[in-house]
Design an enzyme around this catalytic site. Structure first.
Site, PDB file in Angstrom:
ATOM      1  N   ASP A 155       0.788  -1.229   0.000  1.00  0.00           N
ATOM      2  CA  ASP A 155       0.000   0.000   0.000  1.00  0.00           C
ATOM      3  C   ASP A 155       0.826   1.288   0.000  1.00  0.00           C
ATOM      4  O   ASP A 155       1.719   1.445   0.838  1.00  0.00           O
ATOM      5  CB  ASP A 155      -0.890   0.067   1.240  1.00  0.00           C
ATOM      6  N   GLU A 325     -10.463  -1.647   3.821  1.00  0.00           N
ATOM      7  CA  GLU A 325      -9.155  -1.116   4.193  1.00  0.00           C
ATOM      8  C   GLU A 325      -8.919   0.240   3.528  1.00  0.00           C
ATOM      9  O   GLU A 325      -9.677   0.677   2.663  1.00  0.00           O
ATOM     10  CB  GLU A 325      -8.038  -2.074   3.741  1.00  0.00           C
TER      11      GLU A 325
END
Length: 614
Positions: A155, A325
């Site tokens: 990420d 998320e």
């Protein structure tokens, strides 16, 4: 005393292991002490800036306590080589010059005897070096996408813009090319194209590893760290997940961990805090992913330290097949109107439209406490996707971007196979940076668009192909693509298919690898077929066909393609639809062909640019 000495010597000659000396010097400045079949001490006795650990990816992680002058300063996990070395990873010794450094290692591999344990390839491959060799050895490393120098990356997080610099932080594993040891890596760019790698910014500590989060510039010194301090909020992931703060007064190069951490705890799993200053309300707002409950939580704070819960969104709404998320929340104008809307990004894994991970979003209104999503004509809240490829995840935006821009970037992979793609020195790249906007579709709903950031035009080298107009029929017409720099290029063209049912666009090479994109005028879709794109057998989930709505009803589209060594990003009609897909061709694609079914179509404004590789 002499009798005891003779007894020890006798035991050693007879092969007894109880009193066998444990030390075995493997190379200059490194000493290995075997304490048992699974426990080893490695002492640094010489000079060198880095200790290289040999890695074998098929193994499980060894636990390594790093002791400096007898005290544990950190614990890392490395897949130490047993039978062969795939690559090496460095441990930075420079902070500990003049100190005694010892690595206490517990390996997970079962061993019958100490003699067998000593034969592991890792012990002979340990090496002290003064400098790191980070020259690219990967055929498929992208030429113009951001990648880590080495190791695993997932990420993007904590991004901010300040004083002409775009700061990109990202989840990384400094000690291997698979997920582990989550740390904030750091790169900086002045043009969103060329990235300078910086030292890792935030490392694991006593509260756990460092999961995703966000950064904001505290222009009002609300947190007391200093005016214009860069404040990071991230998830400390230990036994449980909790939210922590760190601050920087040197523009994000180094961070001081807040002594009062954690600043926010819950009774259930929550992560990836995204905070921003709400000018209308004069307070900090926070979106937190309530991961396993498939919802987002909202908090407010005057100082980033004390947070008050305000509301929640998401129960039973949108895609619910995986954890929620990496949220983001921002307000944008709707093109062609005086209206503004809030956009809530919600990354989900699994549950993407074509399997695995993807970025969904919701459009609506936010008052600092409650997010109210717009409904469709049927009265339900629709599920919308920011990108219709398989390789676009964890998309978040830069805070404090100039000129009110909402610039985002994503992780260009998919959790289904990210650890299996055919690279070793590094794993994963970021997508190209994109500008998010809002438009109203023909159905009356508001959608998000993603256009390539304007800085990307600076990649163009030469225009090597141009075709004003060409007819497309059943027999294909073809155009050669640049061979320089492994075939990386940008392609733009318009298709008028009002008299056709399907227009096929095929990228191919001499090996028979091909990607087939099809524009279906009746279904108003664009498909992307990578099942024969090159190497596809490393995962059963990789061969796939992805499909995007085109959000048009006129039988005509404009496409803009960016082709890198291992990816293709397709932007349609000014970013109204986007598809991002990895590809691993055995040789670069060298030809672009067009054909039509159910009538003729028209190709116009074809432009092919070779791209700079520097």
């Amino acid at each position: 005393m002499k009798k005891i000495t003779r007894r020890l010597a006798t035991l050693m000659l007879c092969g007894a292991t109880l009193f066998t000396p444990a030390a075995w010097a493997t190379s200059d400045g490194v000493e290995v002490n075997h304490l048992g079949v699974n426990n080893t001490l490695v002492r640094v006795t010489g000079n060198g800036n880095y200790l290289l650990f040999p890695v074998q990816e098929a193994n499980d992680d060894a636990r390594i306590h790093v002791l400096v002058d007898g005290n544990i300063v950190e614990t890392i996990y490395v897949r130490l080589a047993r039978s062969k070395t795939d690559y090496t990873v460095p441990y930075d010794l420079t902070p500990y010059k003049g100190k005694h450094v010892v690595f206490e290692i517990v390996t997970p591999q079962g061993r019958e005897s100490l003699r067998e344990a000593k034969e592991d390839a890792c012990w002979k491959g340990l090496e002290l070096v003064d400098a790191l060799d980070t020259i690219n050895r990967e055929k498929y490393r992208p030429a113009f996408h951001h990648t880590p120098l080495y190791g695993w990356m997932n990420d993007p997080n904590g991004m901010f813009y300040k004083d002409g610099k775009w700061h990109l932080y990202y989840q990384c594993n400094p000690y291997g090319s698979k997920w582990q040891n989550m740390t904030w890596g750091h790169s900086v760019s002045s043009d969103l194209i060329h990235w300078e790698h910086k030292p890792n910014a935030i490392k694991p500590n006593g509260l756990g590893t460092v999961f995703s989060g966000s950064c904001a510039i505290d222009a009002r010194n609300t947190a007391g760290f200093g005016k214009d301090a860069v404040v990071a909020m991230y998830t400390s992931a230990g036994t449980s997940q909790m939210q922590s703060l760190a601050s920087s007064i040197d523009d994000g190069m180094t961070f001081d961990i807040y002594a009062g951490n954690p600043t926010l705890t819950l009774e259930s799993e929550a992560r990836d805090p995204n905070m921003f200053w709400n000018e209308k309300l004069g307070e900090w707002n926070l979106v937190l992913a309530h991961a396993l409950d498939h919802e987002m939580l909202f908090f407010s704070s005057p100082d980033m330290k004390k947070w008050t819960w305000q509301g929640r969104f998401g129960k039973g709404i949108g895609a619910q097949d995986g954890v929620w998320e990496c949220p983001d929340l921002f307000e944008l104008p709707v093109a062609g109107s005086d209206e503004t809307k809030w956009v809530l990004l919600c990354n989900i894994n699994p549950g993407g439209p074509f399997g695995g991970s993807a970025t969904q979003y919701f459009v609506g209104d936010f008052d600092g406490k409650t997010f109210k999503a717009d409904t469709g004509k049927d009265g339900n809240i629709p599920t919308k996707w920011l990108d219709y490829g398989k390789d676009h995840y964890a998309t978040v935006s830069w805070s404090d971007a100039p000129d009110n821009r909402r610039t985002v970037i994503g992780w260009m992979s998919n959790w289904q196979y990210a650890a299996d793609v055919p690279t070793l020195q590094y794993r994963s790249a970021n997508t190209l940076p994109r500008e998010v906007g809002l438009f109203r579709g023909a159905d009356g709903e508001v959608y998000a668009s993603c256009t390539p950031s304007p800085e990307l035009e600076g990649l163009r080298d030469k225009q090597i192909r141009k075709a004003e107009k060409a007819n497309i029929g059943r027999k294909s017409c073809s155009y050669s693509l640049p061979a320089a720099y492994d075939g990386i290029c940008e392609i733009l063209f318009d298709i008028d298919a009002r008299k056709s049912k399907v227009v096929a666009m095929t990228l191919s090479n001499e090996e028979g690898d091909k990607v087939v994109m099809k524009y279906d005028t009746e279904r108003h879709t664009l498909s992307f077929d990578r099942r024969e794109s090159g190497l596809v057998d490393f995962s059963e989930n990789f061969p796939a066909v992805t499909v995007s709505p085109t959000f048009e009803d006129k039988g005509a589209i404009s496409l803009r393609l960016f082709i890198d060594r291992s990816s293709i990003e397709v932007f349609g009609d000014g970013g109204r639809f986007v598809m991002t897909n990895l590809v691993f061709p055995r040789r670069p694609y060298s030809q672009l062909s067009f054909s039509s079914e159910g009538g003729n179509a028209r190709l116009s404004n074809l432009k092919v640019y070779s791209l700079l590789n520097d």
